[in-house]
Design a protein around this motif. Structure first.
Motif, PDB file in Angstrom:
ATOM      1  N   TYR A  89       0.818  -1.219   0.000  1.00  0.00           N
ATOM      2  CA  TYR A  89       0.000   0.000   0.000  1.00  0.00           C
ATOM      3  C   TYR A  89       0.848   1.264   0.000  1.00  0.00           C
ATOM      4  O   TYR A  89       0.318   2.368  -0.039  1.00  0.00           O
ATOM      5  CB  TYR A  89      -0.940   0.002   1.204  1.00  0.00           C
ATOM      6  N   LEU A  90       2.182   1.105   0.063  1.00  0.00           N
ATOM      7  CA  LEU A  90       3.047   2.280   0.077  1.00  0.00           C
ATOM      8  C   LEU A  90       3.579   2.582  -1.324  1.00  0.00           C
ATOM      9  O   LEU A  90       3.857   1.671  -2.099  1.00  0.00           O
ATOM     10  CB  LEU A  90       4.242   2.063   1.012  1.00  0.00           C
ATOM     11  N   ASP A  94       6.791   6.920  -0.214  1.00  0.00           N
ATOM     12  CA  ASP A  94       6.378   6.570   1.150  1.00  0.00           C
ATOM     13  C   ASP A  94       7.293   5.506   1.752  1.00  0.00           C
ATOM     14  O   ASP A  94       7.598   5.536   2.944  1.00  0.00           O
ATOM     15  CB  ASP A  94       4.935   6.037   1.146  1.00  0.00           C
ATOM     16  N   MET A  98       9.233   6.027   5.121  1.00  0.00           N
ATOM     17  CA  MET A  98       9.030   5.129   6.265  1.00  0.00           C
ATOM     18  C   MET A  98      10.370   4.562   6.740  1.00  0.00           C
ATOM     19  O   MET A  98      10.639   4.513   7.947  1.00  0.00           O
ATOM     20  CB  MET A  98       8.087   3.996   5.839  1.00  0.00           C
ATOM     21  N   LEU A 101      12.340   7.213   8.560  1.00  0.00           N
ATOM     22  CA  LEU A 101      11.830   7.387   9.926  1.00  0.00           C
ATOM     23  C   LEU A 101      12.329   6.258  10.822  1.00  0.00           C
ATOM     24  O   LEU A 101      12.779   6.476  11.938  1.00  0.00           O
ATOM     25  CB  LEU A 101      10.295   7.394   9.919  1.00  0.00           C
TER      26      LEU A 101
ATOM     27  N   PHE B  11       3.280   6.297  10.574  1.00  0.00           N
ATOM     28  CA  PHE B  11       3.253   6.737   9.176  1.00  0.00           C
ATOM     29  C   PHE B  11       2.684   5.632   8.283  1.00  0.00           C
ATOM     30  O   PHE B  11       1.843   5.880   7.422  1.00  0.00           O
ATOM     31  CB  PHE B  11       4.686   7.096   8.742  1.00  0.00           C
ATOM     32  N   ARG B  12       3.146   4.408   8.523  1.00  0.00           N
ATOM     33  CA  ARG B  12       2.674   3.271   7.723  1.00  0.00           C
ATOM     34  C   ARG B  12       1.181   3.065   7.870  1.00  0.00           C
ATOM     35  O   ARG B  12       0.457   2.867   6.897  1.00  0.00           O
ATOM     36  CB  ARG B  12       3.371   1.985   8.185  1.00  0.00           C
ATOM     37  N   LYS B  15      -1.013   5.355   6.022  1.00  0.00           N
ATOM     38  CA  LYS B  15      -1.030   5.128   4.569  1.00  0.00           C
ATOM     39  C   LYS B  15      -1.825   3.877   4.195  1.00  0.00           C
ATOM     40  O   LYS B  15      -2.137   3.672   3.027  1.00  0.00           O
ATOM     41  CB  LYS B  15       0.413   4.975   4.059  1.00  0.00           C
ATOM     42  N   ASP B  16      -2.090   3.026   5.188  1.00  0.00           N
ATOM     43  CA  ASP B  16      -2.788   1.767   4.910  1.00  0.00           C
ATOM     44  C   ASP B  16      -4.286   1.992   5.076  1.00  0.00           C
ATOM     45  O   ASP B  16      -4.872   1.699   6.119  1.00  0.00           O
ATOM     46  CB  ASP B  16      -2.268   0.684   5.871  1.00  0.00           C
TER      47      ASP B  16
END
Lengths: 300, 268
Positions: A89-90, A94, A98, A101, B11-12, B15-16
């Motif tokens: 889904y990224l 992103d 991620m 981070l 963050f993940r 986005k999901d």
């Protein structure tokens, strides 16, 4: 001398299978080091232990002097273990954000790295729509974008077409030169290793069977290829030094200064020689010779 | 560092969208739809009768008290298994483990789910209040003031339901790490949630065995919070109930961390 990766008596067993068998290997810091070996040789297991994904059954692995798998050593390492996978889904952007981070890297230029690996145009597409080559390129960006001192690349061109392989190879060479990191590269592509690496180690059945400079390993067995008839007579004359290389050719494992005498002897014995040419041993033949011998030995 | 891992996990999750919808938003949306639907149905059945006064806070407290039901638990399990076991499914541990410690990685996932569960519970309560507001606005029903201590009851029921749901989350972490499967963690979590709820409903005396069941301890705590002190004959063992809930949460989380710490990720 400092070492990027050290393995001492490293053994990993999965039930009855010994993926690594008392492996001792020291990979020096700096340059590009290749790790070769057939499937099941233990390359990926070695890297997984180094990255803390797998625990060794016995023995020790160290990254830049620190115990492998510890957070302190991993901060300096980027790794692409086998085919890279991403949360579907990224997007590529992103994914890098991620990972930045996760690494605590605040000052990375994600757009720059997407551009460097040629993914600027697809930066906002979900990685589930990416081709194998695009995933590999994103994997390389993920390895290098936090500017590690050591990069581990396990089969970085696996599953790619020839054009993609060429592209990734160029990218690795460029990143190695520009980033100055030590790169450890495992590959089945012997040509890739020959072109990119300074030194190589060859693993078989979890053991180190050879290690040294690429030129040393590749050039250690030149052979005289003779197209002659009758072939049987040539083989008889050469004894242990001869081997069939096709239906009408023989490879003579002799030194260069022995060639004139051999040819004279063959002519005197009534053998017709149609062609005699030195075949410079390459990494591939050296690799196959070493694996056929299957006897652990050092080629240093 | 743990803070880095939490930032990355948050963050993940943001986005999901699929997991966010089913795991965080679906329960409140379903609660709102069912509340409004129920209101319209009830109004149809009670034509000619005066509208029932609406207690917005009371509705929120009731929603929070029921916030750890197996049905809500199912959607929390969807959230927790996606976050906690998704990296086995997508084979992405190899991407994460070289960048942070294993304890940090799993703790960050638990912390992220904990935050999302809290948000979902708050939304669930707000949805109940919105349903009440809809009823008041469309039927002309008067709004009445809550009779208990609003802050205590809201916070108390919220905290207990959150704790009960987090036990389910920690359980799914253990099963997810052990089975490396999102579906395995979901099914086992759901079966155990339903089972303990059924068993707890059959028990009445707060024995040690009964208190060891999270659903029983949770219900007991909520009863203690919502029952006025003046009508209580014998004090319930609320301290023991709370201790059991905390022990489950800490024990299961520690088990998941210990298992993950020692796990070989040859196969993710």
């Amino acid at each position: 001398m400092s070492f990027a990766l050290e393995a001492e008596g490293l053994t990993k067993t999965y039930g009855a299978v010994r993926a690594l068998d008392d492996l001792t290997l020291k990979i020096p810091a700096g340059g590009v080091f290749g790790v070769l070996g057939p499937n099941g040789a233990g390359k990926s297991t070695l890297f997984r232990i180094a990255m803390g994904l797998v625990r060794p059954t016995s023995g020790v692995a160290r990254l830049s002097g620190s115990p492998a798998g510890h957070a302190s050593s991993l901060r300096q390492v980027g790794a692409m273990i086998e085919t890279p996978r991403y949360p579907p889904y990224l997007t590529a952007r992103d994914t890098l954000k991620m990972l930045a981070l996760q690494s605590g890297a605040r000052d990375v230029d994600i757009d720059l790295w997407l551009d460097r690996v040629g993914l600027s145009g697809a930066a906002d597409r979900k990685t589930s729509t990416y081709s194998v080559g695009m995933k590999q390129r994103l994997g390389l960006a993920a390895v290098f974008f936090t500017r590690p001192t050591l990069a581990i690349l396990d089969e970085p061109t696996s599953g790619m077409d020839p054009a993609g392989i060429q592209e990734i190879r160029e990218l690795i060479r460029r990143l190695a030169a520009e980033e100055g990191a030590t790169i450890i590269l495992a590959s089945h592509q012997l040509d890739e290793v020959r072109r990119v690496c300074d030194r190589v180690a060859i693993l078989a059945k979890g053991k180190l069977v050879a290690e040294g400079q690429v030129e040393t390993l590749a050039g250690r067995k030149p052979a005289l290829r003779l197209v002659a008839s009758p072939v049987a007579q040539v083989l008889e004359l050469l004894g242990d030094q001869g081997a069939l290389d096709g239906p009408d050719a023989v490879l003579a494992q002799i030194e260069r200064h022995e060639a004139p005498a051999l040819i004279r002897a063959l002519v005197n014995a009534g053998v017709d020689i149609h062609e005699a040419r030195w075949r410079e041993a390459d990494l591939e033949s050296a690799y196959l010779d070493i694996l056929q011998a299957k006897e652990p030995a050092s080629a240093r | 560092m743990l803070a880095d891992a939490i930032s990355a996990e948050r963050f993940r999750l943001l986005k999901d969208r699929g997991t966010l919808f089913w795991g965080v938003l679906f329960s409140p949306i379903a609660g709102l739809v069912m509340g409004v639907g129920g209101e319209l149905f009830a109004r149809g059945m009670m034509k000619g009768m005066p509208p029932i006064p609406v207690d917005l806070v009371g509705r929120m407290v009731k929603a929070l008290a029921g916030g750890a039901s197996p049905v809500v638990g199912l959607f929390v399990l969807i959230l927790s298994t996606a976050v906690l076991a998704g990296d086995y499914r997508w084979e992405t541990w190899r991407l994460l483990t070289p960048r942070n410690g294993r304890v940090n990685l799993l703790l960050a996932k638990l912390a992220t789910v904990a935050g999302a569960v809290a948000v979902s519970l708050v939304l669930y309560a707000l949805a109940a209040a919105l349903g009440g507001l809809f009823s008041a606005l469309t039927s002309g029903a008067p709004l009445v003031t809550y009779r208990g201590s609003a802050a205590t009851d809201l916070l108390g029921t919220f905290a207990v339901s959150w704790l009960q749901l987090m036990i389910l989350v920690a359980l799914s972490a253990v099963v997810g790490v052990t089975t490396r499967s999102t579906m395995g963690a979901l099914i086992v979590g759901l079966v155990l949630a339903a089972l303990q709820s059924i068993v707890a409903s059959q028990l009445h005396e707060p024995s040690l065995k009964a208190l060891a069941i999270p659903a029983f301890s949770g219900d007991l705590l909520k009863t203690v919070i919502l029952t006025p002190r003046s009508v209580v004959d014998t004090p319930a063992p609320w301290g023991l109930a709370l201790a059991f809930l905390l022990a489950w949460l800490v024990g299961l989380s520690a088990a998941a961390l210990a298992l993950f710490q020692r796990q070989d990720l040859t196969r993710e």
